[in-house]
Design an enzyme around this catalytic site. Sequence first.
Site, PDB file in Angstrom:
ATOM      1  CG  LEU A 157     104.471  31.982  53.647  1.00  6.22           C
ATOM      2  CD1 LEU A 157     103.741  31.867  54.958  1.00  6.22           C
ATOM      3  CD2 LEU A 157     105.574  30.954  53.581  1.00  6.22           C
ATOM      4  CE  LYS A 158      96.210  32.853  51.166  1.00  7.35           C
ATOM      5  NZ  LYS A 158      96.917  32.819  49.876  1.00  7.35           N
ATOM      6  CD  GLU A 159     101.365  32.254  60.585  1.00  7.24           C
ATOM      7  OE1 GLU A 159     100.545  31.955  61.461  1.00  7.24           O
ATOM      8  OE2 GLU A 159     102.290  33.054  60.775  1.00  7.24           O
ATOM      9  CB  CYS A 267     101.935  39.564  58.685  1.00  9.88           C
ATOM     10  SG  CYS A 267     103.171  38.255  58.623  1.00  9.88           S
ATOM     11  NE  ARG A 335     103.800  34.868  65.410  1.00 10.34           N
ATOM     12  CZ  ARG A 335     104.790  34.663  64.551  1.00 10.34           C
ATOM     13  NH1 ARG A 335     105.977  35.218  64.751  1.00 10.34           N
ATOM     14  NH2 ARG A 335     104.628  33.906  63.483  1.00 10.34           N
TER      15      ARG A 335
HETATM   16  P1  NAD Z   1     109.054  33.246  63.468  1.00 13.27           P
HETATM   17  O1  NAD Z   1     109.084  33.995  64.722  1.00 13.27           O
HETATM   18  O2  NAD Z   1     108.084  32.119  63.314  1.00 13.27           O
HETATM   19  O3  NAD Z   1     110.494  32.649  63.139  1.00 13.27           O
HETATM   20  C1  NAD Z   1     111.687  33.367  63.269  1.00 13.27           C
HETATM   21  C2  NAD Z   1     112.801  32.406  63.644  1.00 13.27           C
HETATM   22  O4  NAD Z   1     114.046  33.085  63.558  1.00 13.27           O
HETATM   23  C3  NAD Z   1     112.699  31.866  65.065  1.00 13.27           C
HETATM   24  O5  NAD Z   1     112.714  30.455  65.030  1.00 13.27           O
HETATM   25  C4  NAD Z   1     113.946  32.430  65.768  1.00 13.27           C
HETATM   26  O6  NAD Z   1     114.467  31.550  66.749  1.00 13.27           O
HETATM   27  C5  NAD Z   1     114.879  32.579  64.585  1.00 13.27           C
HETATM   28  N1  NAD Z   1     116.008  33.504  64.791  1.00 13.27           N
HETATM   29  C6  NAD Z   1     116.026  34.706  65.408  1.00 13.27           C
HETATM   30  N2  NAD Z   1     117.262  35.239  65.359  1.00 13.27           N
HETATM   31  C7  NAD Z   1     118.042  34.375  64.704  1.00 13.27           C
HETATM   32  C8  NAD Z   1     119.407  34.352  64.322  1.00 13.27           C
HETATM   33  N3  NAD Z   1     120.233  35.353  64.622  1.00 13.27           N
HETATM   34  N4  NAD Z   1     119.886  33.271  63.651  1.00 13.27           N
HETATM   35  C9  NAD Z   1     119.075  32.243  63.354  1.00 13.27           C
HETATM   36  N5  NAD Z   1     117.766  32.208  63.685  1.00 13.27           N
HETATM   37  C10 NAD Z   1     117.254  33.246  64.340  1.00 13.27           C
HETATM   38  O7  NAD Z   1     108.826  34.328  62.306  1.00 13.27           O
HETATM   39  P2  NAD Z   1     107.985  34.152  60.954  1.00 13.27           P
HETATM   40  O8  NAD Z   1     106.540  34.229  61.237  1.00 13.27           O
HETATM   41  O9  NAD Z   1     108.524  33.001  60.180  1.00 13.27           O
HETATM   42  O10 NAD Z   1     108.374  35.527  60.212  1.00 13.27           O
HETATM   43  C11 NAD Z   1     109.664  35.733  59.689  1.00 13.27           C
HETATM   44  C12 NAD Z   1     109.612  36.956  58.788  1.00 13.27           C
HETATM   45  O11 NAD Z   1     108.769  36.705  57.662  1.00 13.27           O
HETATM   46  C13 NAD Z   1     109.027  38.220  59.465  1.00 13.27           C
HETATM   47  O12 NAD Z   1     109.696  39.349  58.959  1.00 13.27           O
HETATM   48  C14 NAD Z   1     107.598  38.226  58.997  1.00 13.27           C
HETATM   49  O13 NAD Z   1     107.038  39.509  58.981  1.00 13.27           O
HETATM   50  C15 NAD Z   1     107.738  37.680  57.586  1.00 13.27           C
HETATM   51  N6  NAD Z   1     106.544  37.011  57.060  1.00 13.27           N
HETATM   52  C16 NAD Z   1     105.819  36.209  57.874  1.00 13.27           C
HETATM   53  C17 NAD Z   1     104.702  35.543  57.352  1.00 13.27           C
HETATM   54  C18 NAD Z   1     103.863  34.653  58.236  1.00 13.27           C
HETATM   55  O14 NAD Z   1     102.750  34.332  57.842  1.00 13.27           O
HETATM   56  N7  NAD Z   1     104.335  34.237  59.398  1.00 13.27           N
HETATM   57  C19 NAD Z   1     104.345  35.716  56.009  1.00 13.27           C
HETATM   58  C20 NAD Z   1     105.132  36.539  55.206  1.00 13.27           C
HETATM   59  C21 NAD Z   1     106.241  37.195  55.737  1.00 13.27           C
END
Ligand code: NAD
Length: 446
Positions: A157-159, A267, A335
């Site tokens: 997904l794309k933000e 990302c 970020r």
């Molecule tokens: P984020 O930082 O927005 O969210 C991560 C969440 O995990 C936070 O709310 C944090 O409090 C929680 N967390 C941390 N440790 C925890 C634990 N032990 N138990 C429960 N919750 C916990 O991160 P994100 O942007 O959603 O990214 C998550 C993953 O998805 C990353 O690996 C990222 O690379 C990948 N990803 C992100 C995107 C994007 O656009 N943001 C797109 C594709 C993939």
Amino acid sequence: MKVCIVGTGYVGLVTGACFADMGNSVWCIDVDEEKVNNLKSGVLPIYEPGLEEIVKKNVGGDRLHFSTDLKQGIDSALFCFITVGTPPNDDGSVNLSYVFDVARSIGQYLEHYLVIVNKSTVPVGTEEKVREIIRQELTARGKAGLEFDVVSNPEFLKEGVAVEDFMRPDRVIIGTDNVRTAEIMKQLYEPFMRNQHPILVMDIKSAEIAKYAANAMLATRISFMNELARLCDKVGGDITCVRAGMGTDRRIGMQFLHAGIGYGGSCFPKDILELINTGKKNGIEMEIAAAVHRVNERQKYYLVDMIKKRFGENLTGKKFGVWGLAFKPQTDDIREAPAIIIIPALVNMGASITAFDPEAMEQTKKVLVPYASQIQYVDNMMDAVNDADALILITEWRQFRQPDFIDMKNRMKQGVIFDGRNQYAPSQMKEDGFEYYCIGRNGNVK
Ligand code: NAD
């Protein structure tokens, strides 16, 4: 089906809300108590178009729940998605501690068959480590015989369009070596695939690599265009014409061929670095990825260099209006955003900044605390240019496309624009009396 989502951030909250919207019973778990309490009272931690509506609808329908209690989340669930962050360490390698923490907790609470789905972006081989951690915890509890499976299901997904992307994905990748698990996963995703886009079942390692490969390919296109843009600026040429000349070739296509001030976000930067790191660990030099990263690092300073050239290295007494802080439009995510590099660079040279962003000002305030005395935030985009020596356009929010240029010029001290996203036509800017600097189209203007 009961689905547990661990990590309620950009990916986890969208994933949870969308699964709930298809009728599943979803428990979103997070360690951040404040986030969970806010979500329980209807306050979302992020800005993402369309998300608030489906969260509210599904909370109201008793299909979407929030908790800090993982045990409650996985109790009688069939799936447990890991969607925690995988941020970079100081050396650029990925920090997998959050993923492993979740694996450990799952092993501590597991009482029945569960499909553990890794949706966080993780390097090849992580599934084996997650499986091993869970197995160790089960063994310690005397439950080594308990069956579970670990699947790789990278998210694309794309933000900014995350809900739309999740609801109608280009593809869903399921990395598993277990035919039965593949079938259960397909059932879960079937409602999202009515557009006939494919569910690709493959081995786990390929699934893990595919995510990094996709991001690296997109980043490569961006860095390639940014490098060409520098050449255009040097020799005379217009990168937007070059893009049209390339992108209309159907083998190339127009997407991700915009020159700008470098990619950012949570990302691309970290995933490129980890791909380089994974290569290094395995004796493969990822030369293209390394060059993509280098070009991007340099590009973030392209506008700063132009500003220095125009105003000198001492910017004391100079005032710059900034439009856009988020790493891209339609999100509040800052970020690795270019603004977070450009603003401190200018402040360090003595400048003062008046900034506007429709969604990302609160996040930026938290991060740019050391520079706060030199930054003013305003609620109206036009107020950012009042008395400014120049406007710096950093994020291409739609509302910046057609501003009232006459009003702008009247408000500014000097009619100078540094456009990091090529939003305006150089000829029009010249006609309107602006001194206009952009990316890869400067050679033709002067
Ligand atoms: P984020 O930082 O927005 O969210 C991560 C969440 O995990 C936070 O709310 C944090 O409090 C929680 N967390 C941390 N440790 C925890 C634990 N032990 N138990 C429960 N919750 C916990 O991160 P994100 O942007 O959603 O990214 C998550 C993953 O998805 C990353 O690996 C990222 O690379 C990948 N990803 C992100 C995107 C994007 O656009 N943001 C797109 C594709 C993939």
